[in-house]
Scaffold this motif. Structure first.
Motif, PDB file in Angstrom:
ATOM      1  N   GLN A 158      37.209  33.162  20.639  1.00 49.11           N
ATOM      2  CA  GLN A 158      38.771  34.521  20.370  1.00 49.11           C
ATOM      3  C   GLN A 158      38.198  35.485  21.700  1.00 49.11           C
ATOM      4  O   GLN A 158      37.539  35.297  21.733  1.00 49.11           O
ATOM      5  CB  GLN A 158      38.247  34.679  19.061  1.00 49.11           C
ATOM      6  CG  GLN A 158      39.187  33.907  18.533  1.00 49.11           C
ATOM      7  CD  GLN A 158      39.735  35.414  17.067  1.00 49.11           C
ATOM      8  OE1 GLN A 158      39.322  35.973  16.213  1.00 49.11           O
ATOM      9  NE2 GLN A 158      40.349  35.290  16.543  1.00 49.11           N
ATOM     10  N   LYS A 159      39.499  35.051  22.325  1.00 45.76           N
ATOM     11  CA  LYS A 159      39.643  36.107  23.796  1.00 45.76           C
ATOM     12  C   LYS A 159      40.481  37.436  23.783  1.00 45.76           C
ATOM     13  O   LYS A 159      40.950  37.803  22.228  1.00 45.76           O
ATOM     14  CB  LYS A 159      39.878  35.118  25.082  1.00 45.76           C
ATOM     15  CG  LYS A 159      38.443  34.423  25.726  1.00 45.76           C
ATOM     16  CD  LYS A 159      40.002  33.717  26.390  1.00 45.76           C
ATOM     17  CE  LYS A 159      38.860  32.792  27.715  1.00 45.76           C
ATOM     18  NZ  LYS A 159      38.541  31.553  25.941  1.00 45.76           N
ATOM     19  N   SER A 160      39.513  38.391  23.979  1.00 45.67           N
ATOM     20  CA  SER A 160      40.431  39.457  24.091  1.00 45.67           C
ATOM     21  C   SER A 160      42.097  39.678  23.993  1.00 45.67           C
ATOM     22  O   SER A 160      42.502  40.248  23.914  1.00 45.67           O
ATOM     23  CB  SER A 160      40.375  40.803  25.087  1.00 45.67           C
ATOM     24  OG  SER A 160      41.675  41.650  25.151  1.00 45.67           O
ATOM     25  N   GLU A 161      42.782  38.386  24.774  1.00 47.39           N
ATOM     26  CA  GLU A 161      44.484  37.793  24.998  1.00 47.39           C
ATOM     27  C   GLU A 161      44.580  37.260  23.746  1.00 47.39           C
ATOM     28  O   GLU A 161      45.842  37.861  23.012  1.00 47.39           O
ATOM     29  CB  GLU A 161      44.424  37.023  26.050  1.00 47.39           C
ATOM     30  CG  GLU A 161      43.831  37.385  27.729  1.00 47.39           C
ATOM     31  CD  GLU A 161      42.833  37.616  28.452  1.00 47.39           C
ATOM     32  OE1 GLU A 161      42.259  37.378  28.945  1.00 47.39           O
ATOM     33  OE2 GLU A 161      41.889  37.404  26.932  1.00 47.39           O
ATOM     34  N   ASP A 162      43.705  36.163  23.252  1.00 49.24           N
ATOM     35  CA  ASP A 162      44.066  36.089  21.634  1.00 49.24           C
ATOM     36  C   ASP A 162      44.432  36.428  20.623  1.00 49.24           C
ATOM     37  O   ASP A 162      45.758  37.427  20.076  1.00 49.24           O
ATOM     38  CB  ASP A 162      42.581  35.062  21.536  1.00 49.24           C
ATOM     39  CG  ASP A 162      43.144  33.813  22.407  1.00 49.24           C
ATOM     40  OD1 ASP A 162      43.450  33.442  22.890  1.00 49.24           O
ATOM     41  OD2 ASP A 162      41.897  34.027  21.849  1.00 49.24           O
ATOM     42  N   LEU A 218      44.951  40.361  21.478  1.00 48.46           N
ATOM     43  CA  LEU A 218      46.067  41.317  21.548  1.00 48.46           C
ATOM     44  C   LEU A 218      47.757  40.271  21.280  1.00 48.46           C
ATOM     45  O   LEU A 218      48.595  41.477  21.611  1.00 48.46           O
ATOM     46  CB  LEU A 218      46.075  41.846  23.224  1.00 48.46           C
ATOM     47  CG  LEU A 218      44.384  42.314  23.354  1.00 48.46           C
ATOM     48  CD1 LEU A 218      44.364  43.187  25.602  1.00 48.46           C
ATOM     49  CD2 LEU A 218      44.803  43.729  22.614  1.00 48.46           C
ATOM     50  N   LYS A 219      48.068  39.387  21.681  1.00 48.05           N
ATOM     51  CA  LYS A 219      48.821  38.303  21.031  1.00 48.05           C
ATOM     52  C   LYS A 219      49.182  39.008  20.098  1.00 48.05           C
ATOM     53  O   LYS A 219      51.050  39.228  20.218  1.00 48.05           O
ATOM     54  CB  LYS A 219      48.901  37.447  22.149  1.00 48.05           C
ATOM     55  CG  LYS A 219      50.280  37.024  21.782  1.00 48.05           C
ATOM     56  CD  LYS A 219      50.081  34.500  22.570  1.00 48.05           C
ATOM     57  CE  LYS A 219      51.338  34.335  21.830  1.00 48.05           C
ATOM     58  NZ  LYS A 219      51.716  33.070  22.719  1.00 48.05           N
ATOM     59  N   TYR A 228      50.740  43.332  22.018  1.00 53.08           N
ATOM     60  CA  TYR A 228      50.789  44.268  22.776  1.00 53.08           C
ATOM     61  C   TYR A 228      50.674  42.981  24.461  1.00 53.08           C
ATOM     62  O   TYR A 228      50.130  43.366  25.649  1.00 53.08           O
ATOM     63  CB  TYR A 228      49.159  44.274  23.356  1.00 53.08           C
ATOM     64  CG  TYR A 228      48.506  45.095  22.078  1.00 53.08           C
ATOM     65  CD1 TYR A 228      49.000  46.799  22.789  1.00 53.08           C
ATOM     66  CD2 TYR A 228      48.107  45.354  21.026  1.00 53.08           C
ATOM     67  CE1 TYR A 228      48.734  48.325  21.716  1.00 53.08           C
ATOM     68  CE2 TYR A 228      48.131  46.117  20.746  1.00 53.08           C
ATOM     69  CZ  TYR A 228      47.748  47.556  20.583  1.00 53.08           C
ATOM     70  OH  TYR A 228      48.289  48.277  19.903  1.00 53.08           O
ATOM     71  N   ASP A 229      51.434  41.733  23.983  1.00 53.76           N
ATOM     72  CA  ASP A 229      51.261  41.253  24.966  1.00 53.76           C
ATOM     73  C   ASP A 229      52.872  40.958  26.195  1.00 53.76           C
ATOM     74  O   ASP A 229      52.885  39.731  26.468  1.00 53.76           O
ATOM     75  CB  ASP A 229      51.016  39.218  24.953  1.00 53.76           C
ATOM     76  CG  ASP A 229      51.669  39.233  23.421  1.00 53.76           C
ATOM     77  OD1 ASP A 229      52.313  39.852  23.118  1.00 53.76           O
ATOM     78  OD2 ASP A 229      52.493  37.680  23.387  1.00 53.76           O
ATOM     79  N   ASN A 230      54.142  42.017  25.303  1.00 55.84           N
ATOM     80  CA  ASN A 230      54.787  41.811  26.304  1.00 55.84           C
ATOM     81  C   ASN A 230      54.999  42.969  26.848  1.00 55.84           C
ATOM     82  O   ASN A 230      54.184  43.810  27.025  1.00 55.84           O
ATOM     83  CB  ASN A 230      56.095  41.417  24.405  1.00 55.84           C
ATOM     84  CG  ASN A 230      55.723  43.247  23.953  1.00 55.84           C
ATOM     85  OD1 ASN A 230      55.097  43.831  23.482  1.00 55.84           O
ATOM     86  ND2 ASN A 230      56.316  42.648  22.617  1.00 55.84           N
TER      87      ASN A 230
END
Length: 465
Positions: A452-456, A458-459, A463-465
């Motif tokens: 898993q990545k940070s982006e996964d 955070l979404k 936090y991805d909007n």
């Protein structure tokens, strides 16, 4: 002087074993070079060795078929896989290569069954045994499966209202089973399982709701022991009570012809593990036959539901020791580069122990340690082995990385941990590698999922909007 880790293993266990051996100072698992796996994919790492799923299925089928022959037993044997142990497609695809059947436990399980039917992995001849407490969507999905022609679907009645709910949505005649609410082991917090119908109530339930019902056939009696099939007084006592119910029912119910002895086989959790599977199978078949002969009723077809036994011994996890903390005079903490709570949640939730072995440095001297995970939770640790109240590993050396393998972790850990979701302290899920063999028997590997990545994360958290 025997001070090396390999000496400790050799004087404690019979080693090498069927699945474990050393090759060029590195641990091999089913002839897989685990150090090479680490070098290719890194650590932390989870892996699934798919051929072991088929190996265990065929072992069990062999034990039961041998027992049927030895006891001149006239019924048939059917192997079912409990999908809740691991729902992954690669697991089901491997298991279904072996002419087996399916046990489901929730509404979405039926969607998986229908998906597998579309792909030709399951046919209308495949038994689909549906257990569990049935909410409206589960009832609807079971009804849809049966209405679409899957006559070998057998919903197992868990409570008194389910039969009416199923009858309202299923068109035409259908088969059912009844689950016995078995008594739990004496050390349990409660006396009787919350699942199923009590021993004394099953015959009255059949007479009141099924016997005169032209839409329903009682096909199966379902007997499940939470602690699994064990050679102890508790198991044999519960089996005998079950057989009394079966023979009583059979005398008044001609359609009843199957006994499901749910409750799985144990799997290997230590190099010292011993279990006489062949004896247990033979004795179970013998006891069923004797009980039926005594009451002068035909023997039932036998169904089993093996989840952990099917998939557990196919799984493993590999970690690297990052650092050692000496917290007092006696306790050394080896910190791994992941978390037990998140990647092996059964170690935290039910104090389960898996086989733990180093991947490398077997010729180094050893020490007693505790293992700690990366979360800030005090319960994120592993402190003992199944066969002893301690862990011994090659001595920590910051110049010589140490890799640890936990084995037979293939059942439940991904689903309990929440595969692909949030983890405690946002510890990422590790890479997952599938290991198979080609037609020539050569080992092949493929990456099932990346770490898993940070982006996964955070979404998921918004936090991805």
């Amino acid at each position: 002087m025997n001070t090396k880790y390999i000496d400790l293993i050799n004087q404690t266990f019979d080693f090498p074993q069927e699945e474990f051996k050393l090759e060029e100072k590195h641990l091999q698992f089913h002839d897989i070079d685990l150090m090479a796996l680490v070098e290719e994919y890194g650590a932390p790492l989870k892996f699934t060795y798919l051929p072991q799923i088929s190996n265990n299925i065929n072992k069990a089928k062999g034990w039961f078929n041998k027992a049927l022959k030895n006891n001149k037993y006239k019924g048939k044997y059917h192997y079912c896989y409990c999908t809740k142990s691991s729902h992954f497609k690669h697991v089901l695809n491997e298991a279904l290569k072996n002419d087996i059947h399916i046990e489901t436990s929730s509404a979405f399980d039926i969607d998986i069954v229908e998906n597998l039917k579309k792909e030709g992995k399951i046919t209308d001849d495949t038994f689909v045994i549906s257990n569990g407490f049935k909410r409206s969507q589960y009832v609807t999905n079971i009804a849809r499966l049966i209405n679409n022609g899957h006559k070998n679907a057998i919903p197992i009645i868990d409570n008194y209202e389910e039969l009416d709910l199923l009858s309202q949505e299923i068109e035409g005649k259908f088969n059912v089973g009844i689950r016995i609410a078995s008594e739990e082991e004496p050390k349990f917090e409660f006396y009787t399982s919350r699942l199923g119908i009590g021993y004394k109530n099953i015959v009255p339930f059949y007479k009141n709701q099924i016997q005169g019902n032209k839409k329903v056939n009682l096909k199966m009696l379902h007997f499940f022991i939470n602690t699994g099939i064990r050679d102890n007084a508790y198991y044999w006592n519960e089996l005998h009570k079950c057989l009394k119910v079966y023979t009583s029912l059979k005398k008044i119910c001609p359609t009843l012809d199957s006994l499901n002895i749910g409750g799985g086989f144990p799997i290997k959790n230590s190099l010292a593990f011993e279990f006489d599977y062949e004896y247990m199978v033979d004795e179970i078949i013998n006891q069923i036959k004797l009980a039926c002969e005594e009451e002068e009723v035909p023997v039932p077809h036998i169904f089993t539901e093996f989840g952990s036994f099917t998939v557990g011994e196919s799984g493993g996890a590999i970690y690297e020791v990052l650092y050692q903390k000496q917290q007092n005079d006696r306790e050394k903490w080896n910190m791994i580069n992941s978390s037990f709570i998140t990647t092996l949640p059964d170690t935290w939730a039910i104090n389960k122990r898996f086989i733990l072995l180093p991947i490398n440095r077997w010729n180094d001297s050893y020490e007693r340690v505790l293992l700690g995970g990366l979360t800030c939770d005090s319960d994120d640790y592993y402190n003992s082995e199944q066969h002893m109240n301690a862990i011994y590993l090659p001595k920590y050396n910051k110049e010589k990385p140490l890799y640890l393998g936990f084995f037979n972790t293939g059942a439940y850990q991904e689903t309990i941990g929440g595969f692909g979701g949030l983890q405690h302290c946002l510890i990422p899920s590790p890479k997952h590698v599938l290991i198979d063999r080609d037609e020539e028997g050569n080992i092949t590997t493929s990456l099932f999922s990346e770490q898993q990545k940070s982006e996964d994360l955070l979404k998921i958290l918004g936090y991805d909007n």
